[in-house]
Scaffold this active site. Structure first.
Site, PDB file in Angstrom:
ATOM      1  N   LYS A   1       0.829  -1.206   0.000  1.00  0.00           N
ATOM      2  CA  LYS A   1       0.000   0.000   0.000  1.00  0.00           C
ATOM      3  C   LYS A   1       0.860   1.251   0.000  1.00  0.00           C
ATOM      4  CE  LYS A   1      -1.602   1.896   3.833  1.00  0.00           C
ATOM      5  NZ  LYS A   1      -1.575   3.373   3.899  1.00  0.00           N
ATOM      6  N   ASN A   2       1.835   1.307   0.914  1.00  0.00           N
ATOM      7  CA  ASN A   2       2.622   2.529   1.075  1.00  0.00           C
ATOM      8  C   ASN A   2       3.454   2.861  -0.154  1.00  0.00           C
ATOM      9  OD1 ASN A   2       1.604   2.975   3.604  1.00  0.00           O
ATOM     10  ND2 ASN A   2       3.333   2.067   4.685  1.00  0.00           N
TER      11      ASN A   2
ATOM     12  N   ARG B   1       2.182  14.867  12.549  1.00  0.00           N
ATOM     13  CA  ARG B   1       2.696  14.550  11.213  1.00  0.00           C
ATOM     14  C   ARG B   1       2.627  15.754  10.280  1.00  0.00           C
ATOM     15  NH1 ARG B   1      -0.304   8.990   9.660  1.00  0.00           N
ATOM     16  NH2 ARG B   1       1.436   8.698   8.256  1.00  0.00           N
ATOM     17  N   PRO B   2       3.310  16.857  10.617  1.00  0.00           N
ATOM     18  CA  PRO B   2       3.232  18.062   9.795  1.00  0.00           C
ATOM     19  C   PRO B   2       3.870  17.866   8.426  1.00  0.00           C
ATOM     20  CG  PRO B   2       4.967  18.274  11.432  1.00  0.00           C
ATOM     21  CD  PRO B   2       4.231  17.002  11.755  1.00  0.00           C
TER      22      PRO B   2
ATOM     23  N   ASP C   1       4.904   0.716  12.150  1.00  0.00           N
ATOM     24  CA  ASP C   1       3.658   0.147  11.653  1.00  0.00           C
ATOM     25  C   ASP C   1       3.449  -1.307  12.084  1.00  0.00           C
ATOM     26  OD1 ASP C   1       2.864   2.457  10.456  1.00  0.00           O
ATOM     27  OD2 ASP C   1       3.295   1.844   8.410  1.00  0.00           O
TER      28      ASP C   1
ATOM     29  N   ARG D   1      -8.440   0.176   4.706  1.00  0.00           N
ATOM     30  CA  ARG D   1      -7.488   1.102   4.106  1.00  0.00           C
ATOM     31  C   ARG D   1      -6.179   0.402   3.762  1.00  0.00           C
ATOM     32  NH1 ARG D   1      -5.655   4.963   7.721  1.00  0.00           N
ATOM     33  NH2 ARG D   1      -4.468   5.628   5.900  1.00  0.00           N
TER      34      ARG D   1
ATOM     35  N   CYS E   1      -4.163  13.984  12.313  1.00  0.00           N
ATOM     36  CA  CYS E   1      -4.061  12.532  12.196  1.00  0.00           C
ATOM     37  C   CYS E   1      -4.182  11.932  13.577  1.00  0.00           C
ATOM     38  CB  CYS E   1      -2.719  12.148  11.567  1.00  0.00           C
ATOM     39  SG  CYS E   1      -2.477  10.379  11.406  1.00  0.00           S
TER      40      CYS E   1
ATOM     41  N   ILE F   1       8.654   6.994  16.795  1.00  0.00           N
ATOM     42  CA  ILE F   1       8.329   7.608  15.513  1.00  0.00           C
ATOM     43  C   ILE F   1       7.118   8.532  15.624  1.00  0.00           C
ATOM     44  CG2 ILE F   1       7.815   7.188  13.089  1.00  0.00           C
ATOM     45  CD1 ILE F   1      10.596   6.250  13.994  1.00  0.00           C
TER      46      ILE F   1
ATOM     47  N   LEU G   1       8.307  19.769   6.085  1.00  0.00           N
ATOM     48  CA  LEU G   1       9.445  19.327   5.281  1.00  0.00           C
ATOM     49  C   LEU G   1       9.072  19.209   3.808  1.00  0.00           C
ATOM     50  CD1 LEU G   1      11.335  16.607   7.366  1.00  0.00           C
ATOM     51  CD2 LEU G   1      11.923  18.998   7.016  1.00  0.00           C
TER      52      LEU G   1
END
Length: 430
Positions: A22-23, A125-126, A310, A402, A120, A332, A129
């Site tokens: 998926k990722n 999780r900005p 994950d 998802r 989120c 993380i 960057l």
């Protein structure tokens, strides 16, 4: 909304084929915006997230065709022209990764208006960057009413991008934007996940010049245009690790195929330390646990090749039945222990303080009603339910859809007593 019911106690025996990642798939789909030719992606997972991104790409002008090819599910994507460079909030809010269309849109058309993805459930999780990447490549960035306005009317220019900390999403975004930039781009302190290699290989198949992916230093020589290609999505390492833990939790013997064991070596090391037998083979691995008592081990999440965040929730579920106390440190994401209270409803003994969880193993778990809070947390509850006495009912399973394709079917084929209960109601987003 749908629910999943699991009656625990059945040992697992059989084979589970692993789907495409998926990722990786969602970033490869975004890459289709970079060319007017057709990008054919094989080994494509059929998930809520890929459908969400498909809808967004169609809004931007991409033709999206799903089919069954000789090698399984595939998706054809062709963006002859960008008919709109606007990614609206109602679509971006459904999946954070859709924000990554910003770079390809600017690279190809010189402008874009993309909604900020919003909050989120597993942390802030900005996207700071991501925006700095585009600014470094020469784009002008303005924020207004929840949207990012990016402009580079003369195109992007190669530059040196030095990340202050490792970011998977920002590294991927830099690669997607820089392949059409004028000149050379170097990225230092880049993420090293296998998905970086997958994206680079796909871009190179389309005519890009990317080297160093999978290391902390990536070099990109910009090209004038990309062309179409056929590319197979890598196997999903998180799905691989999830089913490996599920087999260890329920007991029995499960062979995971169409994947690679080296993608989850950090997890395998901890599973072996916990007393689980893991045997790698050419197209995957076999997981066995036949009555052996699980041992408590300590785990600390980290960037690849460290223990994947994950897989933290899944491993916590396994440790609820281990002998002794295990300590799990999450480095993380903040707020990524929301599954702990739900596991406690099944009888787990877990205490959380800040970024550390202490799991004291119990003799058994008892089925109960539980609620999924995010994608990985939801599957940890399914894993716990496989070993719990009685019935576990997991609510809000749209999170599962998802990221896990045919989960009930894959586990059920190995003997799990699991079924989906269809229901009406609202969906959700992360």
């Amino acid at each position: 909304m749908d629910r999943i019911a699991i009656t625990g106690g059945a040992r697992l025996q059989g084979e589970i084929p692993i789907s495409g990642a998926k990722n990786s798939a969602i970033k490869l789909m975004a890459a289709s915006l970079l060319t007017e030719d057709t990008l054919r992606l094989t080994n494509m997972p059929r998930l809520a997230d890929t459908r969400f991104l498909g809808k967004l790409l169609q809004r931007l002008g991409t033709e999206v065709v799903e089919s069954e090819g000789e090698d399984g599910p595939e998706t054809l994507l062709r963006t002859r022209e960008i008919v709109s460079a606007i990614a609206p909030y109602d679509l971006v809010r459904q999946m954070r990764a859709s924000f990554n269309v910003l770079g390809p849109l600017v690279a190809r058309t010189g402008q874009a208006k993309v909604s900020l993805p919003g909050g989120c459930t597993i942390g802030a999780r900005p996207v700071d960057l991501h925006l700095k990447v585009l600014e470094t490549l020469g784009a002008r960035i303005d924020l207004h009413e929840g949207y990012v306005y990016a402009q580079a009317p003369r195109g992007l220019s190669g530059a040196h991008i030095d990340f202050p900390f490792v970011s998977v999403g920002a590294t991927e975004h830099a690669m997607l934007a820089a392949v059409l930039a004028d000149g050379e781009t170097t990225i230092t302190n880049a993420a090293c996940e296998p998905e970086m290699i997958d994206l680079a290989n796909c871009l190179n198949a389309m005519g890009a010049k990317v080297s160093g992916a999978g290391t902390s230093a990536i070099r990109i020589q910009g090209v004038g245009r990309l062309h179409g290609a056929t590319y197979a999505v890598m196997p999903d390492r998180i799905e691989t690790g999830t089913y490996a833990v599920a087999a260890a939790m329920a007991g029995g013997e499960v062979r995971l195929t169409r994947t690679r064991s080296d993608f989850i070596q950090a997890l395998i090391d901890k599973m072996v330390e916990a007393g689980v037998e893991v045997t790698p083979h050419n197209d995957g691995l076999t997981v066995r646990r036949n009555g052996a008592l699980l041992k408590a081990v300590e785990v600390e999440t980290g960037v690849y090749p460290g223990f994947a965040t994950d897989l933290q929730a899944q491993f916590m579920a396994l440790m609820t039945l281990a002998d002794g106390e295990s300590v799990i440190k999450e480095n993380i994401f903040e707020n990524r222990f929301m599954h702990a209270p739900e596991l406690s409803r099944l009888g787990a003994d877990i205490s959380v303080q800040g970024g550390e969880a202490r799991v004291r193993g119990v003799a058994s778990l008892e089925g109960a009603q539980v609620m999924a809070t995010d994608l990985r947390a939801s599957v940890s509850l399914v894993i716990a339910g496989l070993a719990a006495h009685g019935e576990t009912m997991v609510n809000r399973v749209y999170h599962l859809d998802r990221g896990f394709e045919r989960l009930e079917e894959k586990l059920g084929a190995c003997g799990a007593n699991i079924r989906r209960i269809k229901g009406d109601g609202e969906g959700g987003e992360d």
